[in-house]
Design a protein around this motif. Structure first.
Motif, mmCIF file in Angstrom:
data_model
loop_
_atom_site.group_PDB
_atom_site.id
_atom_site.type_symbol
_atom_site.label_atom_id
_atom_site.label_comp_id
_atom_site.label_asym_id
_atom_site.label_seq_id
_atom_site.Cartn_x
_atom_site.Cartn_y
_atom_site.Cartn_z
ATOM 1 N N LEU A 1 0.810 -1.215 0.000
ATOM 2 C CA LEU A 1 0.000 0.000 0.000
ATOM 3 C C LEU A 1 0.843 1.266 0.000
ATOM 4 O O LEU A 1 0.559 2.218 -0.721
ATOM 5 C CB LEU A 1 -0.926 0.021 1.214
ATOM 6 N N ASN A 2 1.863 1.290 0.846
ATOM 7 C CA ASN A 2 2.719 2.471 0.961
ATOM 8 C C ASN A 2 4.045 2.033 1.571
ATOM 9 O O ASN A 2 4.407 0.876 1.480
ATOM 10 C CB ASN A 2 2.033 3.580 1.780
ATOM 11 N N HIS A 3 4.767 2.950 2.191
ATOM 12 C CA HIS A 3 6.088 2.643 2.731
ATOM 13 C C HIS A 3 6.025 1.983 4.111
ATOM 14 O O HIS A 3 7.069 1.709 4.712
ATOM 15 C CB HIS A 3 6.946 3.906 2.788
ATOM 16 N N LYS A 4 4.832 1.695 4.609
ATOM 17 C CA LYS A 4 4.681 1.102 5.946
ATOM 18 C C LYS A 4 3.787 -0.139 5.986
ATOM 19 O O LYS A 4 3.982 -0.991 6.834
ATOM 20 C CB LYS A 4 4.087 2.139 6.922
ATOM 21 N N TRP A 5 2.782 -0.234 5.112
ATOM 22 C CA TRP A 5 1.794 -1.293 5.232
ATOM 23 C C TRP A 5 1.626 -2.050 3.927
ATOM 24 O O TRP A 5 1.816 -1.515 2.843
ATOM 25 C CB TRP A 5 0.419 -0.728 5.616
ATOM 26 N N LEU A 6 1.194 -3.288 4.098
ATOM 27 C CA LEU A 6 0.831 -4.100 2.948
ATOM 28 C C LEU A 6 -0.304 -5.033 3.334
ATOM 29 O O LEU A 6 -0.549 -5.283 4.516
ATOM 30 C CB LEU A 6 2.035 -4.878 2.399
ATOM 31 N N LEU A 7 -1.000 -5.516 2.325
ATOM 32 C CA LEU A 7 -2.054 -6.506 2.495
ATOM 33 C C LEU A 7 -1.576 -7.803 1.867
ATOM 34 O O LEU A 7 -0.879 -7.782 0.848
ATOM 35 C CB LEU A 7 -3.343 -6.065 1.800
ATOM 36 N N ALA A 8 -1.953 -8.917 2.485
ATOM 37 C CA ALA A 8 -1.556 -10.207 1.932
ATOM 38 C C ALA A 8 -2.718 -11.186 2.059
ATOM 39 O O ALA A 8 -3.507 -11.121 2.996
ATOM 40 C CB ALA A 8 -0.326 -10.743 2.653
ATOM 41 N N ASP A 9 -2.777 -12.081 1.107
ATOM 42 C CA ASP A 9 -3.761 -13.148 1.084
ATOM 43 C C ASP A 9 -3.015 -14.449 1.375
ATOM 44 O O ASP A 9 -1.924 -14.664 0.860
ATOM 45 C CB ASP A 9 -4.401 -13.182 -0.311
ATOM 46 N N PHE A 10 -3.608 -15.308 2.203
ATOM 47 C CA PHE A 10 -2.981 -16.593 2.472
ATOM 48 C C PHE A 10 -3.991 -17.708 2.301
ATOM 49 O O PHE A 10 -5.205 -17.485 2.365
ATOM 50 C CB PHE A 10 -2.358 -16.633 3.879
ATOM 51 N N SER A 11 -3.487 -18.922 2.070
ATOM 52 C CA SER A 11 -4.376 -20.058 1.845
ATOM 53 C C SER A 11 -3.632 -21.356 2.127
ATOM 54 O O SER A 11 -2.399 -21.411 2.076
ATOM 55 C CB SER A 11 -4.865 -20.044 0.398
ATOM 56 N N LEU B 1 -4.280 -10.752 5.629
ATOM 57 C CA LEU B 1 -3.390 -10.200 6.645
ATOM 58 C C LEU B 1 -3.161 -8.722 6.372
ATOM 59 O O LEU B 1 -3.057 -8.305 5.216
ATOM 60 C CB LEU B 1 -2.025 -10.899 6.618
ATOM 61 N N VAL B 2 -3.060 -7.946 7.430
ATOM 62 C CA VAL B 2 -2.583 -6.569 7.342
ATOM 63 C C VAL B 2 -1.230 -6.570 8.048
ATOM 64 O O VAL B 2 -1.136 -6.924 9.227
ATOM 65 C CB VAL B 2 -3.545 -5.574 8.020
ATOM 66 N N ASP C 1 -3.091 -7.194 11.791
ATOM 67 C CA ASP C 1 -4.422 -7.769 11.920
ATOM 68 C C ASP C 1 -4.564 -8.910 10.915
ATOM 69 O O ASP C 1 -3.809 -9.008 9.958
ATOM 70 C CB ASP C 1 -5.495 -6.714 11.680
ATOM 71 N N HIS C 2 -5.564 -9.736 11.151
ATOM 72 C CA HIS C 2 -5.750 -10.928 10.323
ATOM 73 C C HIS C 2 -7.186 -11.387 10.381
ATOM 74 O O HIS C 2 -7.939 -11.017 11.308
ATOM 75 C CB HIS C 2 -4.829 -12.054 10.802
ATOM 76 N N LEU C 3 -7.569 -12.175 9.391
ATOM 77 C CA LEU C 3 -8.865 -12.837 9.433
ATOM 78 C C LEU C 3 -8.797 -14.109 8.620
ATOM 79 O O LEU C 3 -8.035 -14.214 7.674
ATOM 80 C CB LEU C 3 -9.999 -11.923 8.949
ATOM 81 N N LEU C 4 -9.593 -15.075 9.038
ATOM 82 C CA LEU C 4 -9.709 -16.347 8.345
ATOM 83 C C LEU C 4 -11.165 -16.491 7.943
ATOM 84 O O LEU C 4 -12.053 -16.374 8.779
ATOM 85 C CB LEU C 4 -9.275 -17.507 9.257
#
Length: 164
Positions: A120-130, A138-139, A156-159
């Motif tokens: 997203l920027n110089h500090k955060w990203l989003l990721a998908d897992f499986s 994931l954040v 943060d995370h969610l399933l």
């Protein structure tokens, strides 16, 4: 007799000319109709293309590649593509045996691994897992250091409770 032959030839030639005129007129109308239809399709395609371009710009809004202020944090580093570098570093965490250490769940079908990444920027990203059947998001906070090492911190995370 000779004059009747000329009269018949004249009438026959006139009928041919009349047929050609009507045929050409119908052909011209058909061509104009086709051109109008194509112009309408072109206008629709241009509208669709413009909408698609706006959608792409909207999707790209939250991305490091299009954020000059965030990219300025990496100007002092010798990286041609910081996004690709960060993504590669995150994907390296998949190489460990077992679940990815950033995924706080145990895989149910196999090990949870990170699949897709959006920086997203110089500090955060989003990721998908499986794990092949179950998946989640994931954040992640990251820090790209001057020595080109990257620290990842799960924010943060969610399933998802249903499988694909």
């Amino acid at each position: 007799m000779k004059s009747k032959i000329f009269l018949y030839l004249f009438v026959f030639a006139a009928l041919i000319v009349l047929y050609q005129f009507v045929s050409a007129n119908n052909f011209q109308k058909a061509m104009n109709s086709d051109i109008d239809g194509l112009q309408s399709e072109i206008a629709d395609l241009q509208d669709s293309l413009q909408k698609s371009q706006l959608k792409i710009l909207e999707i790209q809004y939250f991305s490091l590649e299009n954020n000059d202020d965030a990219l300025a944090y990496y100007e002092h580093l010798d990286l041609k593509n910081p996004v690709r570098y960060i993504e590669d570093k995150l994907l390296e965490t998949n190489e460990r045996k077992g679940n990815n250490p950033l995924v706080p769940y145990d895989g149910m079908e196999s090990d949870f691994k990170i699949n897709k990444i959006k920086v997203l920027n110089h500090k955060w990203l989003l990721a998908d897992f499986s794990d092949g059947k179950y998946w989640g998001d994931l954040v992640i906070k990251y820090e790209l250091k001057d020595d080109l090492s990257v620290d990842f911190t799960l924010l943060d995370h969610l399933l998802y409770t249903r499988s694909h």
